[in-house]
Scaffold this motif. Structure first.
Motif, PDB file in Angstrom:
ATOM      1  N   TRP A 196       0.862  -1.169   0.000  1.00 14.82           N
ATOM      2  CA  TRP A 196       0.000   0.000   0.000  1.00 14.82           C
ATOM      3  C   TRP A 196       0.905   1.227   0.000  1.00 14.82           C
ATOM      4  CZ3 TRP A 196      -4.599  -0.790   3.945  1.00 14.82           C
ATOM      5  CH2 TRP A 196      -5.468  -1.755   3.432  1.00 14.82           C
ATOM      6  N   LEU A 197       0.959   1.923  -1.117  1.00 11.26           N
ATOM      7  CA  LEU A 197       1.764   3.134  -1.237  1.00 11.26           C
ATOM      8  C   LEU A 197       0.844   4.337  -1.044  1.00 11.26           C
ATOM      9  CD1 LEU A 197       4.612   4.243  -1.875  1.00 11.26           C
ATOM     10  CD2 LEU A 197       3.881   4.400  -4.270  1.00 11.26           C
ATOM     11  N   VAL A 198       1.143   5.149  -0.042  1.00  7.85           N
ATOM     12  CA  VAL A 198       0.266   6.270   0.312  1.00  7.85           C
ATOM     13  C   VAL A 198       0.971   7.599   0.038  1.00  7.85           C
ATOM     14  CG1 VAL A 198      -1.084   7.355   2.141  1.00  7.85           C
ATOM     15  CG2 VAL A 198      -0.765   4.860   2.133  1.00  7.85           C
ATOM     16  N   LEU A 199       0.331   8.422  -0.775  1.00  9.16           N
ATOM     17  CA  LEU A 199       0.785   9.790  -1.014  1.00  9.16           C
ATOM     18  C   LEU A 199       0.187  10.681   0.061  1.00  9.16           C
ATOM     19  CD1 LEU A 199       0.119   9.480  -4.770  1.00  9.16           C
ATOM     20  CD2 LEU A 199       2.292  10.387  -3.953  1.00  9.16           C
ATOM     21  N   THR A 200       1.027  11.480   0.719  1.00 10.22           N
ATOM     22  CA  THR A 200       0.551  12.254   1.855  1.00 10.22           C
ATOM     23  C   THR A 200       1.399  13.499   2.058  1.00 10.22           C
ATOM     24  OG1 THR A 200       0.003  12.129   4.218  1.00 10.22           O
ATOM     25  CG2 THR A 200       1.976  10.944   3.494  1.00 10.22           C
ATOM     26  N   GLU A 201       0.986  14.345   2.988  1.00 11.32           N
ATOM     27  CA  GLU A 201       1.772  15.477   3.479  1.00 11.32           C
ATOM     28  C   GLU A 201       1.381  15.693   4.937  1.00 11.32           C
ATOM     29  OE1 GLU A 201       4.203  17.228   2.101  1.00 11.32           O
ATOM     30  OE2 GLU A 201       4.027  16.650  -0.022  1.00 11.32           O
ATOM     31  N   ALA A 202       2.332  16.180   5.731  1.00 11.78           N
ATOM     32  CA  ALA A 202       2.105  16.319   7.169  1.00 11.78           C
ATOM     33  C   ALA A 202       1.021  17.334   7.511  1.00 11.78           C
ATOM     34  CB  ALA A 202       3.410  16.704   7.864  1.00 11.78           C
ATOM     35  N   TRP A 203       0.824  18.345   6.656  1.00 15.56           N
ATOM     36  CA  TRP A 203      -0.129  19.419   6.939  1.00 15.56           C
ATOM     37  C   TRP A 203      -1.558  19.076   6.550  1.00 15.56           C
ATOM     38  CZ3 TRP A 203      -1.893  19.947   2.128  1.00 15.56           C
ATOM     39  CH2 TRP A 203      -0.995  19.773   1.071  1.00 15.56           C
ATOM     40  N   CYS A 204      -1.756  17.928   5.915  1.00 14.21           N
ATOM     41  CA  CYS A 204      -3.072  17.560   5.383  1.00 14.21           C
ATOM     42  C   CYS A 204      -3.966  16.943   6.463  1.00 14.21           C
ATOM     43  CB  CYS A 204      -2.909  16.582   4.227  1.00 14.21           C
ATOM     44  SG  CYS A 204      -4.485  15.972   3.581  1.00 14.21           S
ATOM     45  N   GLY A 205      -5.096  17.613   6.737  1.00 16.20           N
ATOM     46  CA  GLY A 205      -6.008  17.124   7.757  1.00 16.20           C
ATOM     47  C   GLY A 205      -6.647  15.790   7.420  1.00 16.20           C
ATOM     48  N   ASP A 206      -7.012  15.593   6.160  1.00 16.74           N
ATOM     49  CA  ASP A 206      -7.614  14.308   5.774  1.00 16.74           C
ATOM     50  C   ASP A 206      -6.615  13.166   5.934  1.00 16.74           C
ATOM     51  OD1 ASP A 206     -10.404  14.760   4.747  1.00 16.74           O
ATOM     52  OD2 ASP A 206      -9.348  16.230   3.533  1.00 16.74           O
ATOM     53  N   ALA A 207      -5.346  13.445   5.660  1.00 20.68           N
ATOM     54  CA  ALA A 207      -4.326  12.412   5.851  1.00 20.68           C
ATOM     55  C   ALA A 207      -4.253  12.001   7.315  1.00 20.68           C
ATOM     56  CB  ALA A 207      -2.970  12.915   5.365  1.00 20.68           C
ATOM     57  N   ALA A 208      -4.245  12.986   8.204  1.00 22.20           N
ATOM     58  CA  ALA A 208      -4.165  12.690   9.634  1.00 22.20           C
ATOM     59  C   ALA A 208      -5.378  11.908  10.119  1.00 22.20           C
ATOM     60  CB  ALA A 208      -4.033  13.992  10.422  1.00 22.20           C
ATOM     61  N   GLN A 209      -6.544  12.196   9.547  1.00 19.22           N
ATOM     62  CA  GLN A 209      -7.775  11.527   9.977  1.00 19.22           C
ATOM     63  C   GLN A 209      -7.878  10.092   9.463  1.00 19.22           C
ATOM     64  OE1 GLN A 209      -9.731  12.622  12.182  1.00 19.22           O
ATOM     65  NE2 GLN A 209     -10.131  14.807  12.019  1.00 19.22           N
ATOM     66  N   ASN A 210      -7.199   9.772   8.374  1.00 15.59           N
ATOM     67  CA  ASN A 210      -7.378   8.457   7.757  1.00 15.59           C
ATOM     68  C   ASN A 210      -6.162   7.532   7.841  1.00 15.59           C
ATOM     69  OD1 ASN A 210     -10.157   8.575   6.426  1.00 15.59           O
ATOM     70  ND2 ASN A 210      -9.246  10.454   5.656  1.00 15.59           N
ATOM     71  N   ILE A 211      -4.969   8.090   7.888  1.00  8.53           N
ATOM     72  CA  ILE A 211      -3.773   7.254   7.866  1.00  8.53           C
ATOM     73  C   ILE A 211      -3.675   6.310   9.071  1.00  8.53           C
ATOM     74  CG2 ILE A 211      -1.255   7.401   8.185  1.00  8.53           C
ATOM     75  CD1 ILE A 211      -1.222   9.465   5.934  1.00  8.53           C
ATOM     76  N   PRO A 212      -3.977   6.753  10.297  1.00  4.15           N
ATOM     77  CA  PRO A 212      -3.899   5.798  11.407  1.00  4.15           C
ATOM     78  C   PRO A 212      -4.776   4.568  11.209  1.00  4.15           C
ATOM     79  CG  PRO A 212      -3.931   8.016  12.271  1.00  4.15           C
ATOM     80  CD  PRO A 212      -4.209   8.135  10.796  1.00  4.15           C
ATOM     81  N   ALA A 213      -5.964   4.750  10.637  1.00  2.00           N
ATOM     82  CA  ALA A 213      -6.839   3.598  10.378  1.00  2.00           C
ATOM     83  C   ALA A 213      -6.262   2.727   9.265  1.00  2.00           C
ATOM     84  CB  ALA A 213      -8.240   4.074  10.016  1.00  2.00           C
ATOM     85  N   LEU A 214      -5.683   3.351   8.243  1.00  2.00           N
ATOM     86  CA  LEU A 214      -5.022   2.577   7.191  1.00  2.00           C
ATOM     87  C   LEU A 214      -3.901   1.719   7.772  1.00  2.00           C
ATOM     88  CD1 LEU A 214      -4.662   5.147   4.254  1.00  2.00           C
ATOM     89  CD2 LEU A 214      -6.047   3.056   4.248  1.00  2.00           C
TER      90      LEU A 214
END
Length: 206
Positions: free
Chosen positions: A82-100
């Motif tokens: 699972w390759l995830v494109l992200t950035e530290a400042w992104c709120g949606d990333a913070a809300q979903n990455i821990p569950a991923l």
């Protein structure tokens, strides 16, 4: 199948990608310098990043996978990246990455890796959402062939529908719709996310 994307996601990209601990450590080290990922280190972007660390810390502790999703993961007999494109400042990333991460860690067959969007725009531009570089974006690959199996992101469908309605409402400011979205995440507690991923796992295994 995205054949163009397959050509830009190379073994080198995968090998150099971060695991979750490395991703979190990178963010912490940047914040110690009053920086975030990307080129914009404004006070606002650093503030978003600090809030996101709090969100991820909270979700790391609180997310518990539904039994039905765990059962679906137990049926997986293929090896995936699972390759995830992200950035530290992104709120949606913070809300979903821990569950991923919780989902990936539940299965010995899933290896989850992270790369920064703005450092890999050639990959990001193969996975646009409504023409935009929305993140997080998950690309599921066969671990042996790197063949694309499926994608997900940037939000659960239920959140995306609401977010787009709020965003397009001229009576709601950018700050207001962002607050509404994060309230939705807090109330939902990853339920919609997990229900969606149970269905996605079924589709990807076919």
């Amino acid at each position: 199948m995205n054949s163009v994307a397959e050509s830009v996601i190379t073994p080198e990209i995968i090998n150099e990608a971060m695991d979750y601990d490395e991703y979190r450590q990178m963010i912490d080290e940047l914040l110690e310098q009053d920086k975030t990922t990307g080129d914009n280190h404004s006070e606002e972007m650093v503030h978003y990043t600090k809030m996101n660390v709090q969100r991820m810390n909270r979700l790391d502790k609180r997310v518990e996978l539904m039994d039905s999703l765990v059962e679906e993961l137990n049926e997986l007999d293929e090896n995936w990246i699972w390759l995830v494109l992200t950035e530290a400042w992104c709120g949606d990333a913070a809300q979903n990455i821990p569950a991923l991460v919780k989902i990936a860690n539940e299965s010995e067959n899933i290896d989850i890796k992270f790369i920064l969007r703005d450092e890999h725009l050639n990959i990001m531009d193969e996975y646009l959402t409504n023409g935009g570089r929305s993140i997080p974006k998950l690309i599921c690959l066969d671990a042996d062939t790197f063949k694309e199996i499926g994608t997900w992101g940037p939000r659960p469908d239920a959140a995306q529908e609401k977010a787009m309605a709020w965003k397009n409402d001229e009576g709601i400011s950018k700050e207001e719709w962002a607050k509404k979205l994060h309230k939705w995440y807090a109330k939902d507690r990853t339920h919609e996310f997990q229900s969606e991923f149970k269905k996605i796992m079924e589709e990807w295994r076919e």
